[in-house]
Design an enzyme around this catalytic site. Structure first.
Site, PDB file in Angstrom:
ATOM      1  N   ASP A   1       0.882  -1.256   0.029  1.00 13.85           N
ATOM      2  CA  ASP A   1       0.015   0.058   0.028  1.00 13.85           C
ATOM      3  C   ASP A   1       0.726   1.418   0.131  1.00 13.85           C
ATOM      4  O   ASP A   1       0.389   2.265  -0.597  1.00 13.85           O
ATOM      5  CB  ASP A   1      -0.894  -0.075   1.358  1.00 13.85           C
ATOM      6  CG  ASP A   1      -1.803  -1.085   1.378  1.00 13.85           C
ATOM      7  OD1 ASP A   1      -2.269  -1.718   0.057  1.00 13.85           O
ATOM      8  OD2 ASP A   1      -2.411  -1.446   2.333  1.00 13.85           O
TER       9      ASP A   1
HETATM   10  P1  NAP Z   1       0.821  -3.939   3.071  1.00 12.20           P
HETATM   11  O1  NAP Z   1       0.180  -2.972   2.062  1.00 12.20           O
HETATM   12  O2  NAP Z   1       0.023  -4.509   4.281  1.00 12.20           O
HETATM   13  O3  NAP Z   1       1.522  -5.159   2.189  1.00 12.20           O
HETATM   14  C1  NAP Z   1       2.376  -5.944   2.657  1.00 12.20           C
HETATM   15  C2  NAP Z   1       2.698  -6.851   1.371  1.00 12.20           C
HETATM   16  O4  NAP Z   1       3.690  -7.804   2.153  1.00 12.20           O
HETATM   17  C3  NAP Z   1       1.628  -7.848   1.196  1.00 12.20           C
HETATM   18  O5  NAP Z   1       1.273  -7.498  -0.339  1.00 12.20           O
HETATM   19  C4  NAP Z   1       2.214  -9.296   1.033  1.00 12.20           C
HETATM   20  O6  NAP Z   1       1.892  -9.752  -0.219  1.00 12.20           O
HETATM   21  C5  NAP Z   1       3.549  -8.999   1.489  1.00 12.20           C
HETATM   22  N1  NAP Z   1       4.154 -10.245   2.362  1.00 12.20           N
HETATM   23  C6  NAP Z   1       3.525 -10.741   3.377  1.00 12.20           C
HETATM   24  N2  NAP Z   1       4.541 -11.719   3.773  1.00 12.20           N
HETATM   25  C7  NAP Z   1       5.554 -11.815   2.927  1.00 12.20           C
HETATM   26  C8  NAP Z   1       6.598 -12.666   2.972  1.00 12.20           C
HETATM   27  N3  NAP Z   1       6.809 -13.603   3.866  1.00 12.20           N
HETATM   28  N4  NAP Z   1       7.595 -12.336   2.002  1.00 12.20           N
HETATM   29  C9  NAP Z   1       7.363 -11.299   1.132  1.00 12.20           C
HETATM   30  N5  NAP Z   1       6.238 -10.507   1.029  1.00 12.20           N
HETATM   31  C10 NAP Z   1       5.415 -10.659   1.963  1.00 12.20           C
HETATM   32  O7  NAP Z   1       2.277  -3.275   3.692  1.00 12.20           O
HETATM   33  P2  NAP Z   1       2.748  -1.801   3.562  1.00 12.20           P
HETATM   34  O8  NAP Z   1       2.976  -1.462   2.466  1.00 12.20           O
HETATM   35  O9  NAP Z   1       3.887  -1.879   4.967  1.00 12.20           O
HETATM   36  O10 NAP Z   1       1.470  -0.863   4.193  1.00 12.20           O
HETATM   37  C11 NAP Z   1       1.051  -0.918   5.508  1.00 12.20           C
HETATM   38  C12 NAP Z   1      -0.410  -1.072   5.746  1.00 12.20           C
HETATM   39  O11 NAP Z   1      -0.838  -0.971   7.022  1.00 12.20           O
HETATM   40  C13 NAP Z   1      -0.869   0.407   5.015  1.00 12.20           C
HETATM   41  O12 NAP Z   1      -2.274   0.035   4.455  1.00 12.20           O
HETATM   42  C14 NAP Z   1      -1.057   1.020   6.328  1.00 12.20           C
HETATM   43  O13 NAP Z   1      -2.152   2.108   6.274  1.00 12.20           O
HETATM   44  C15 NAP Z   1      -1.773   0.248   7.124  1.00 12.20           C
HETATM   45  N6  NAP Z   1      -1.586   0.585   8.511  1.00 12.20           N
HETATM   46  C16 NAP Z   1      -0.256   0.617   9.149  1.00 12.20           C
HETATM   47  C17 NAP Z   1      -0.118   1.221  10.374  1.00 12.20           C
HETATM   48  C18 NAP Z   1       1.095   1.362  10.967  1.00 12.20           C
HETATM   49  O14 NAP Z   1       1.094   2.067  12.180  1.00 12.20           O
HETATM   50  N7  NAP Z   1       2.245   1.017  10.527  1.00 12.20           N
HETATM   51  C19 NAP Z   1      -1.373   1.519  11.047  1.00 12.20           C
HETATM   52  C20 NAP Z   1      -2.478   1.458  10.486  1.00 12.20           C
HETATM   53  C21 NAP Z   1      -2.447   0.952   9.445  1.00 12.20           C
HETATM   54  P3  NAP Z   1       1.964 -11.341  -0.571  1.00 12.20           P
HETATM   55  O15 NAP Z   1       0.910 -11.988   0.397  1.00 12.20           O
HETATM   56  O16 NAP Z   1       1.819 -11.679  -2.095  1.00 12.20           O
HETATM   57  O17 NAP Z   1       3.289 -11.700  -0.064  1.00 12.20           O
END
Ligand code: NAP
Length: 466
Positions: free
Chosen positions: A389
């Site tokens: 994301d």
């Molecule tokens: P993300 O959008 O959740 O994407 C994580 C990606 O990692 C997934 O597409 C997944 O694809 C891949 N993945 C999972 N396990 C894996 C593995 N073992 N090896 C390789 N790839 C793997 O993560 P992000 O880009 O870090 O974004 C964070 C999200 O969380 C945002 O939407 C944000 O708004 C939300 N959020 C974060 C917080 C915070 O405080 N950090 C708070 C609220 C909301 P596959 O399954 O295809 O591997």
């Protein structure tokens, strides 16, 4: 004598709590901050032990032992489960505040002179906030842990917000009546407790899993406010100070998270964010280009500047040590390597900083989103490791996207993008990522730890040639 000892311990503890929060602002001083917090809490407990007229010390010792028995196993959870672990801690904090308020209310029924209007008001605030934090935090932890009988998606029904707020208003109304007649209307107390417990559950039901970390941070602030109220009930200044710090830091953190996702509080609390995900997660027909670790290693070797964008997948795979090895290999070749840190990458603020610090990546290589974005167009290769994301360009232009307006790391502007993930599955927001289908993007499918390990092996194997 013991009065001065207690007041002295509380004063030092208060100062240390403030310093602890200040030191936790920076990775360089964060460990010192944690230590200061531990010392402050120990002083607070010791001060309470010494307080004249406190319940028999054996009760406190017993509570400390029970706390250890629950707290030590809780500390063993993996970093990816820290948000739900934190929610469980808030649940305990809320429960403690609610129970103390309840105990005091009934104890003072026999000494009505203690139930002044102010104290009764503080008890009502403590009980409502404490019990709603208790059930709300348990629900939030259950959603994040994907407990089977707790639905992940937002559950909505007509007039939901109106009925929820109505419920809260009834509890507050009973509380106001109690402030005027705390003994005669004591029968209103149990309904307040039940309504607060129910409100905690109903507050979380319409919120999707994706918003849980923000909500947990908000619940943190409710737990802090209930501790402030408890401080007024018990006439304990340290509780008022620590509760205020807890309450305000939780609120500030929620605001930071909302800003980083370009969402408002009302959108998080009432927006039923996860529902959009269901519609948006439609299967994709376009195909993404693949690359092999061998080819990717060659591309990396030819770069002069590489930016690594870590995300939740790096945390799941626990790939940080491999990433460190990759960093070392590239550094050996005099390639400039920087890490682009998105404020909400992963599942909690600072998630990526903690993981990369664990792998001893120098702090000065961790560059905040706003500082790294202007450099992206001059970057030869951006290597996305388990982020989704936070690098989705739809956030910039697709008004129908649930992440529209969220600031992102401009990975698509680099000369070439390599993206590591296991499949084409979406990230937390449940939407496809156009970056993966872009002209200059190549996918490296597999577990992040394994793929980065392969890249390192390729580079080590080739190192004799360079
Ligand atoms: P993300 O959008 O959740 O994407 C994580 C990606 O990692 C997934 O597409 C997944 O694809 C891949 N993945 C999972 N396990 C894996 C593995 N073992 N090896 C390789 N790839 C793997 O993560 P992000 O880009 O870090 O974004 C964070 C999200 O969380 C945002 O939407 C944000 O708004 C939300 N959020 C974060 C917080 C915070 O405080 N950090 C708070 C609220 C909301 P596959 O399954 O295809 O591997």
């Amino acid at each position: 004598m013991s009065f001065w000892l207690v007041e002295g311990a509380y004063l030092v503890a208060s100062a240390l709590f403030i310093l602890s929060l200040h030191w936790m602002n920076d990775p360089k001083t964060a460990r010192k901050g944690v230590l200061a917090g531990v010392v402050a809490m120990t002083l607070a407990v010791l001060g309470t032990f010494l307080t004249p007229g406190i319940v028999h010390w054996a009760w406190i010792a017993g509570a400390v032992l029970v706390g250890f028995a629950i707290g030590v196993p809780l500390s063993w959870v993996p970093l990816t489960a820290v948000p739900q672990r934190t929610a469980i801690s808030h649940a305990f904090g809320g429960l403690a505040a609610g129970l103390v308020g309840t105990a005091k209310f009934y104890l003072w029924q026999g000494e009505p002179e203690n139930l002044t209007a102010f104290r009764t008001f503080a008890i009502v605030a403590e009980v409502i906030l404490g019990f709603l934090t208790f059930t709300g935090s348990l629900m939030a932890a259950g959603k994040l842990q994907e407990v089977r009988f707790i639905p992940q998606r937002p559950v909505t029904y007509p007039l939901q917000n109106v009925s929820n707020i109505g419920l809260l208003l009834v509890a507050v109304g009973c509380g106001v009546a109690l402030v005027f007649k705390p003994v005669a209307l004591a029968f209103l107390f149990p309904p307040i407790v039940v309504l607060a417990l129910a409100f905690g559950v109903l507050l979380i039901i319409p919120i999707g899993g994706a918003d849980m970390p923000t909500v947990i941070s908000l619940l943190n602030s409710y737990a802090g406010l209930s501790a402030v109220a408890m401080g007024f009930v018990l006439d304990n200044k340290l509780l008022v100070i620590a509760g205020a710090l807890d309450g305000s830091s939780g609120l500030i953190l929620s605001i930071i998270m909302c800003r980083a996702m370009n969402r408002s509080f009302s959108n998080v609390l009432f927006g039923a964010f996860g529902q959009v995900q269901q519609k948006a997660g439609v299967a994709e027909t376009r195909t993404a280009k693949r690359e092999t670790p061998e080819g990717a290693a060659q591309v990396l070797e030819m770069a002069s500047q590489v930016v690594i964008v870590p995300g939740y997948g790096m945390a799941v795979a626990q790939a940080q040590q491999r990433v460190r090895e990759l960093f070392d290999e590239l550094q050996k070749r005099r390639i400039e390597v920087k890490f682009a840190i998105h404020p909400v990458a992963g599942r909690m603020p600072g998630h990526m900083n903690v993981l990369l610090a664990e792998a001893d990546i120098p702090y000065d290589k961790l560059i905040e989103m706003d500082d790294i974005n202007p450099e992206m167009a001059q970057t030869d290769v951006v290597l996305v490791i388990g982020a989704n994301d936070v690098v989705n360009p739809a956030a910039r232009h697709d008004k129908s996207s649930p992440i529209f307006g969220m600031p992102i790391i401009d990975a698509d502007k680099a000369r070439l993008c390599l993206a590591i993930k296991r499949s084409m599955n979406p990230g937390f927001a449940g939407i496809e990522n156009e970056l993966y289908f872009a002209e200059r993007t190549y996918m490296l499918f597999g577990d992040a730890k394994a793929v980065v390990g392969d890249l390192v092996k390729q580079l080590q194997g080739a190192s004799g040639l360079h």
